[in-house]
Design an enzyme around this catalytic site. Structure first.
Site, short mmCIF file in Angstrom:
data_model
loop_
_atom_site.label_atom_id
_atom_site.label_comp_id
_atom_site.label_asym_id
_atom_site.label_seq_id
_atom_site.Cartn_x
_atom_site.Cartn_y
_atom_site.Cartn_z
N ASP A 218 97.15 117.66 -2.98
CA ASP A 218 96.51 118.74 -2.23
C ASP A 218 97.34 119.09 -1.00
O ASP A 218 97.57 118.24 -0.14
CB ASP A 218 95.10 118.30 -1.80
CG ASP A 218 94.27 119.45 -1.24
OD1 ASP A 218 94.83 120.52 -0.95
OD2 ASP A 218 93.04 119.26 -1.09
N CYS B 259 93.70 127.36 0.77
CA CYS B 259 93.91 126.39 -0.31
C CYS B 259 94.27 127.03 -1.64
O CYS B 259 95.13 126.54 -2.38
CB CYS B 259 92.67 125.50 -0.48
SG CYS B 259 91.20 126.38 -1.04
N HIS C 277 87.12 125.25 -3.00
CA HIS C 277 88.34 124.50 -2.69
C HIS C 277 89.15 124.34 -3.97
O HIS C 277 88.61 123.93 -5.01
CB HIS C 277 88.02 123.13 -2.09
CG HIS C 277 89.26 122.42 -1.63
ND1 HIS C 277 90.07 122.93 -0.64
CD2 HIS C 277 89.85 121.27 -2.05
CE1 HIS C 277 91.10 122.11 -0.45
NE2 HIS C 277 90.99 121.10 -1.30
#
Length: 262
Positions: free
Chosen positions: A124, A69, A109
């Site tokens: 995202d 991520c 994250h």
């Protein structure tokens, strides 16, 4: 120095003269999810490098790899910024449904928040098989994409002010908590991303430093590769087969375009 905008467009298959707007941002997100895999091979093989623009161009674009991520959403952040989006990076904590608790790795994250016409949206591209594939407004409205339904609601949590909920297509019968994030605490320095990478690589309870995991979306579901299995989700049906080391490398190249010669 290479212009990231043109390189990223070539990597995901967008014409160099196509204007990227909020209205077609979902196309960018879908193409990114299909072309750039979510994977942890650098962590597993102990070959991580500092998170910088140049290193990500080399890894994700020139070497045709993917990332986690903090890499995927950072390179998307750079692309969106070059295309004049009002974008910030923030951090959150994923929810562990097996342990029924917040992740022990903490705020690892990393995601994007964009502001458009006075409204904030979650964007995202680094949440594995759980990608919204569209901007999700922070006002609670439900967004429907090829991957399911998603919504962001106000949170009362020590980790942040918003929750992401998801109801994945063919997989969830009810809403599942994805993660919590803090929209007000912006990532201001690359040292934060490098700290996230260090935690992911070293923390004893990290999900990503135990065995390889490679996944990406396709038109009808997603594919998942580990060191022992290859799984294809097609229209909600699971086709899973056991594999060995040689087959792992073959599938990695054939299905993900990654030449794992390290």
């Amino acid at each position: 120095m290479d212009k990231l905008d043109l390189l990223f467009r070539h990597r995901i298959g967008i014409l160099k003269n196509e204007i990227i707007t909020f209205e077609n941002l979902d196309i960018v997100l879908e193409k990114t999810a299909r072309e750039i895999p979510f994977e942890n091979l650098c962590v597993i093989e102990n070959r991580t490098t500092d998170i910088t623009k140049e290193n990500l161009i080399d890894k994700i674009i020139k070497r045709n790899e993917g990332g986690l991520c903090y890499e995927l959403n950072f390179i998307l952040y750079l692309f969106l910024t070059e295309n004049f989006f009002n974008t910030t990076l923030v951090r959150g904590v994923t929810y562990d449904h097996i342990g029924e608790r917040w992740s022990a790795t903490g705020r690892t994250h990393v995601l994007n928040i964009i502001t458009h016409d006075g409204q904030q949206y979650l964007v995202d591209t680094g949440f594995g098989g759980n990608l919204p594939l569209k901007p999700v407004p922070l006002n609670g409205d439900i967004v429907i994409s090829n991957n399911g339904k998603f919504k962001v609601e106000k949170a009362d949590s020590e980790y942040g002010d918003y929750f992401l909920y998801m109801k994945l297509k063919h997989k969830h019968d009810c809403w599942k908590l994805g993660y919590v994030f803090d929209s007000t605490v912006v990532v201001k320095d690359l040292s934060e991303l490098n700290e996230v990478q260090r935690i992911i690589a070293e923390h004893p309870e990290s999900r990503f430093n135990k065995k390889p995991l490679i996944t990406r979306q396709n038109q009808r579901g997603n594919i998942i590769l580990t060191d022992t299995s290859f799984t294809e989700w097609i229209d909600g049906k699971e086709d899973k087969k056991e594999i060995d080391k040689n087959l792992f490398k073959e599938i990695l190249m054939d299905k993900f375009g990654i030449n794992n010669s390290y």
